[in-house]
Design a protein around this motif. Structure first.
Motif, PDB file in Angstrom:
ATOM      1  N   VAL A  80       0.827  -1.203   0.000  1.00  0.00           N
ATOM      2  CA  VAL A  80       0.000   0.000   0.000  1.00  0.00           C
ATOM      3  C   VAL A  80       0.868   1.263   0.000  1.00  0.00           C
ATOM      4  CG1 VAL A  80      -0.255   0.156   2.527  1.00  0.00           C
ATOM      5  CG2 VAL A  80      -2.047   1.075   1.034  1.00  0.00           C
ATOM      6  N   HIS A  81       0.375   2.282  -0.672  1.00  0.00           N
ATOM      7  CA  HIS A  81       1.008   3.601  -0.706  1.00  0.00           C
ATOM      8  C   HIS A  81       0.154   4.517   0.164  1.00  0.00           C
ATOM      9  CE1 HIS A  81       3.489   2.608  -4.294  1.00  0.00           C
ATOM     10  NE2 HIS A  81       2.495   1.757  -4.488  1.00  0.00           N
ATOM     11  N   VAL A  82       0.754   5.103   1.200  1.00  0.00           N
ATOM     12  CA  VAL A  82       0.008   5.967   2.119  1.00  0.00           C
ATOM     13  C   VAL A  82       0.523   7.393   1.971  1.00  0.00           C
ATOM     14  CG1 VAL A  82      -0.607   6.441   4.521  1.00  0.00           C
ATOM     15  CG2 VAL A  82      -0.321   4.064   3.744  1.00  0.00           C
ATOM     16  N   PHE A  83      -0.398   8.299   1.705  1.00  0.00           N
ATOM     17  CA  PHE A  83      -0.104   9.724   1.704  1.00  0.00           C
ATOM     18  C   PHE A  83      -0.759  10.282   2.960  1.00  0.00           C
ATOM     19  CE2 PHE A  83       0.152   8.446  -2.659  1.00  0.00           C
ATOM     20  CZ  PHE A  83       1.237   9.153  -3.156  1.00  0.00           C
ATOM     21  N   ALA A  84       0.024  10.890   3.822  1.00  0.00           N
ATOM     22  CA  ALA A  84      -0.512  11.410   5.084  1.00  0.00           C
ATOM     23  C   ALA A  84      -0.058  12.846   5.269  1.00  0.00           C
ATOM     24  CB  ALA A  84      -0.046  10.560   6.258  1.00  0.00           C
ATOM     25  N   GLU A  85      -1.031  13.746   5.353  1.00  0.00           N
ATOM     26  CA  GLU A  85      -0.684  15.127   5.679  1.00  0.00           C
ATOM     27  C   GLU A  85      -0.348  15.157   7.162  1.00  0.00           C
ATOM     28  OE1 GLU A  85      -2.562  19.138   4.314  1.00  0.00           O
ATOM     29  OE2 GLU A  85      -3.496  18.543   6.203  1.00  0.00           O
ATOM     30  N   VAL A  86       0.912  15.385   7.474  1.00  0.00           N
ATOM     31  CA  VAL A  86       1.386  15.363   8.860  1.00  0.00           C
ATOM     32  C   VAL A  86       1.257  16.760   9.446  1.00  0.00           C
ATOM     33  CG1 VAL A  86       3.356  14.952  10.375  1.00  0.00           C
ATOM     34  CG2 VAL A  86       3.000  13.510   8.348  1.00  0.00           C
ATOM     35  N   THR A  87       0.446  16.878  10.481  1.00  0.00           N
ATOM     36  CA  THR A  87       0.351  18.115  11.236  1.00  0.00           C
ATOM     37  C   THR A  87       1.472  18.107  12.265  1.00  0.00           C
ATOM     38  OG1 THR A  87      -2.048  18.168  10.957  1.00  0.00           O
ATOM     39  CG2 THR A  87      -1.134  19.489  12.756  1.00  0.00           C
ATOM     40  N   VAL A  88       2.331  19.117  12.215  1.00  0.00           N
ATOM     41  CA  VAL A  88       3.468  19.156  13.134  1.00  0.00           C
ATOM     42  C   VAL A  88       2.973  19.604  14.502  1.00  0.00           C
ATOM     43  CG1 VAL A  88       5.726  20.157  13.612  1.00  0.00           C
ATOM     44  CG2 VAL A  88       5.080  19.566  11.261  1.00  0.00           C
ATOM     45  N   GLN A 102       8.700   0.585  11.500  1.00  0.00           N
ATOM     46  CA  GLN A 102       7.892  -0.455  10.863  1.00  0.00           C
ATOM     47  C   GLN A 102       8.357  -0.739   9.438  1.00  0.00           C
ATOM     48  OE1 GLN A 102       3.897   1.435  12.068  1.00  0.00           O
ATOM     49  NE2 GLN A 102       3.414  -0.722  11.737  1.00  0.00           N
ATOM     50  N   GLY A 103       9.405  -0.076   8.991  1.00  0.00           N
ATOM     51  CA  GLY A 103       9.939  -0.343   7.657  1.00  0.00           C
ATOM     52  C   GLY A 103       9.501   0.624   6.582  1.00  0.00           C
ATOM     53  N   PHE A 104       8.896   1.735   6.965  1.00  0.00           N
ATOM     54  CA  PHE A 104       8.481   2.742   5.997  1.00  0.00           C
ATOM     55  C   PHE A 104       9.522   3.857   5.954  1.00  0.00           C
ATOM     56  CE2 PHE A 104       4.575   0.673   7.207  1.00  0.00           C
ATOM     57  CZ  PHE A 104       3.837   0.624   6.030  1.00  0.00           C
ATOM     58  N   PRO A 105      10.277   3.990   4.847  1.00  0.00           N
ATOM     59  CA  PRO A 105      11.194   5.129   4.748  1.00  0.00           C
ATOM     60  C   PRO A 105      10.402   6.435   4.840  1.00  0.00           C
ATOM     61  CG  PRO A 105      11.558   3.561   2.955  1.00  0.00           C
ATOM     62  CD  PRO A 105      10.296   3.150   3.660  1.00  0.00           C
ATOM     63  N   LEU A 106      10.951   7.424   5.527  1.00  0.00           N
ATOM     64  CA  LEU A 106      10.258   8.704   5.681  1.00  0.00           C
ATOM     65  C   LEU A 106      10.591   9.607   4.504  1.00  0.00           C
ATOM     66  CD1 LEU A 106      10.733   9.378   9.498  1.00  0.00           C
ATOM     67  CD2 LEU A 106       8.834   8.235   8.301  1.00  0.00           C
ATOM     68  N   GLU A 126       8.189  23.398   8.865  1.00  0.00           N
ATOM     69  CA  GLU A 126       6.896  23.587   8.199  1.00  0.00           C
ATOM     70  C   GLU A 126       5.780  23.145   9.149  1.00  0.00           C
ATOM     71  OE1 GLU A 126       6.475  24.834   5.146  1.00  0.00           O
ATOM     72  OE2 GLU A 126       8.607  24.912   4.628  1.00  0.00           O
ATOM     73  N   PRO A 127       4.591  23.753   9.051  1.00  0.00           N
ATOM     74  CA  PRO A 127       3.482  23.308   9.906  1.00  0.00           C
ATOM     75  C   PRO A 127       2.839  22.009   9.421  1.00  0.00           C
ATOM     76  CG  PRO A 127       2.782  25.139   8.526  1.00  0.00           C
ATOM     77  CD  PRO A 127       4.251  24.951   8.279  1.00  0.00           C
ATOM     78  N   LEU A 128       2.995  21.703   8.132  1.00  0.00           N
ATOM     79  CA  LEU A 128       2.402  20.514   7.523  1.00  0.00           C
ATOM     80  C   LEU A 128       3.389  19.900   6.540  1.00  0.00           C
ATOM     81  CD1 LEU A 128      -1.087  21.970   6.544  1.00  0.00           C
ATOM     82  CD2 LEU A 128      -0.634  20.489   8.489  1.00  0.00           C
ATOM     83  N   TRP A 129       3.392  18.598   6.469  1.00  0.00           N
ATOM     84  CA  TRP A 129       4.178  17.866   5.471  1.00  0.00           C
ATOM     85  C   TRP A 129       3.279  16.832   4.825  1.00  0.00           C
ATOM     86  CZ3 TRP A 129       9.413  18.860   4.693  1.00  0.00           C
ATOM     87  CH2 TRP A 129      10.041  19.637   5.658  1.00  0.00           C
ATOM     88  N   MET A 130       3.412  16.610   3.527  1.00  0.00           N
ATOM     89  CA  MET A 130       2.685  15.535   2.866  1.00  0.00           C
ATOM     90  C   MET A 130       3.624  14.325   2.805  1.00  0.00           C
ATOM     91  SD  MET A 130       0.055  14.165   1.665  1.00  0.00           S
ATOM     92  CE  MET A 130      -1.025  15.589   1.647  1.00  0.00           C
ATOM     93  N   ALA A 131       3.519  13.466   3.819  1.00  0.00           N
ATOM     94  CA  ALA A 131       4.369  12.280   3.888  1.00  0.00           C
ATOM     95  C   ALA A 131       3.921  11.251   2.874  1.00  0.00           C
ATOM     96  CB  ALA A 131       4.333  11.694   5.300  1.00  0.00           C
ATOM     97  N   TYR A 132       4.899  10.563   2.324  1.00  0.00           N
ATOM     98  CA  TYR A 132       4.650   9.427   1.423  1.00  0.00           C
ATOM     99  C   TYR A 132       5.262   8.220   2.106  1.00  0.00           C
ATOM    100  CZ  TYR A 132       5.214   6.137  -2.395  1.00  0.00           C
ATOM    101  OH  TYR A 132       5.171   4.995  -3.162  1.00  0.00           O
ATOM    102  N   LEU A 133       4.432   7.242   2.436  1.00  0.00           N
ATOM    103  CA  LEU A 133       4.857   6.078   3.194  1.00  0.00           C
ATOM    104  C   LEU A 133       4.601   4.822   2.372  1.00  0.00           C
ATOM    105  CD1 LEU A 133       3.190   7.256   6.513  1.00  0.00           C
ATOM    106  CD2 LEU A 133       5.595   7.573   5.816  1.00  0.00           C
ATOM    107  N   HIS A 134       5.681   4.152   2.004  1.00  0.00           N
ATOM    108  CA  HIS A 134       5.590   2.940   1.194  1.00  0.00           C
ATOM    109  C   HIS A 134       6.827   2.101   1.455  1.00  0.00           C
ATOM    110  CE1 HIS A 134       6.170   0.576  -2.589  1.00  0.00           C
ATOM    111  NE2 HIS A 134       4.921   0.310  -2.344  1.00  0.00           N
ATOM    112  N   ARG A 135       6.623   0.837   1.738  1.00  0.00           N
ATOM    113  CA  ARG A 135       7.751  -0.075   1.962  1.00  0.00           C
ATOM    114  C   ARG A 135       8.338  -0.433   0.607  1.00  0.00           C
ATOM    115  NH1 ARG A 135       3.732  -3.090   5.122  1.00  0.00           N
ATOM    116  NH2 ARG A 135       3.965  -2.556   7.293  1.00  0.00           N
ATOM    117  N   GLU A 136       9.602  -0.160   0.419  1.00  0.00           N
ATOM    118  CA  GLU A 136      10.253  -0.420  -0.861  1.00  0.00           C
ATOM    119  C   GLU A 136      10.405  -1.905  -1.141  1.00  0.00           C
ATOM    120  OE1 GLU A 136      10.821   1.861  -3.209  1.00  0.00           O
ATOM    121  OE2 GLU A 136       9.815   3.163  -1.774  1.00  0.00           O
ATOM    122  N   ASP A 137      10.536  -2.731  -0.106  1.00  0.00           N
ATOM    123  CA  ASP A 137      10.756  -4.153  -0.316  1.00  0.00           C
ATOM    124  C   ASP A 137       9.469  -4.957  -0.321  1.00  0.00           C
ATOM    125  OD1 ASP A 137      10.134  -3.862   2.338  1.00  0.00           O
ATOM    126  OD2 ASP A 137      11.870  -4.935   3.101  1.00  0.00           O
ATOM    127  N   ALA A 138       8.337  -4.251  -0.363  1.00  0.00           N
ATOM    128  CA  ALA A 138       7.042  -4.959  -0.329  1.00  0.00           C
ATOM    129  C   ALA A 138       6.765  -5.651  -1.648  1.00  0.00           C
ATOM    130  CB  ALA A 138       5.912  -3.982  -0.018  1.00  0.00           C
TER     131      ALA A 138
END
Length: 138
Positions: A80-88, A102-106, A126-138
């Motif tokens: 799965v590819h997770v896009f998460a708007e991170v509120t700082v 958990q194995g998700f590169p930041l 930054e107050p917000l970041w759009m994180a992309y979370l995906h395990r490369e070896d999945a």
């Protein structure tokens, strides 16, 4: 119709004005304008649905709770590819460290749509970041 988090039950939802419905968020107290809504987890909501390719989380600071409530989804959908708007806030860095463990590169999606490493030492830049979370070896 419900909010999602890390448990079953209810939560308090603060809905901002019609000019900013996207800024609505869960709050821990009974402040003016907040009302009770059902609360569930993504594990419960999505059940055994698979394969899930993309999840987008934009929840004004509830990212850690939603993540905790979707561990089954992550196990059943290792690619799965997770896009998460991170509120700082105070929870952001510990949560991101746990995600990385958990194995998700930041990484984050920059303003040009490119992926870049998310350096936790710069998190408060930054107050917000759009994180992309995906395990490369999945």
């Amino acid at each position: 119709e419900c909010a999602v988090g890390d448990r079953e039950g209810t939560a308090r939802l603060l809905v901002h004005g019609d000019d900013n419905l996207g800024g609505s968020c869960l709050v821990p107290d009974a402040r003016e304008g907040a009302f009770e809504v059902p609360l569930t987890t993504l594990d419960r909501l999505l059940g055994d649905l698979a394969p899930i390719q993309v999840i987008k989380i934009d929840c004004e600071g509830s990212e850690p709770a939603i993540w905790r409530g979707m561990q089954g989804v992550l196990r059943r959908n290792p690619d799965v590819h997770v896009f998460a708007e991170v509120t700082v806030n105070d929870e952001a860095e510990p949560w991101l460290r746990a995600v990385e463990a958990q194995g998700f590169p930041l990484r984050y999606v920059d303003h040009d749509g490119e992926l870049a490493p998310l350096d936790l030492a710069r998190l408060s830049d930054e107050p917000l970041w759009m994180a992309y979370l995906h395990r490369e070896d999945a």
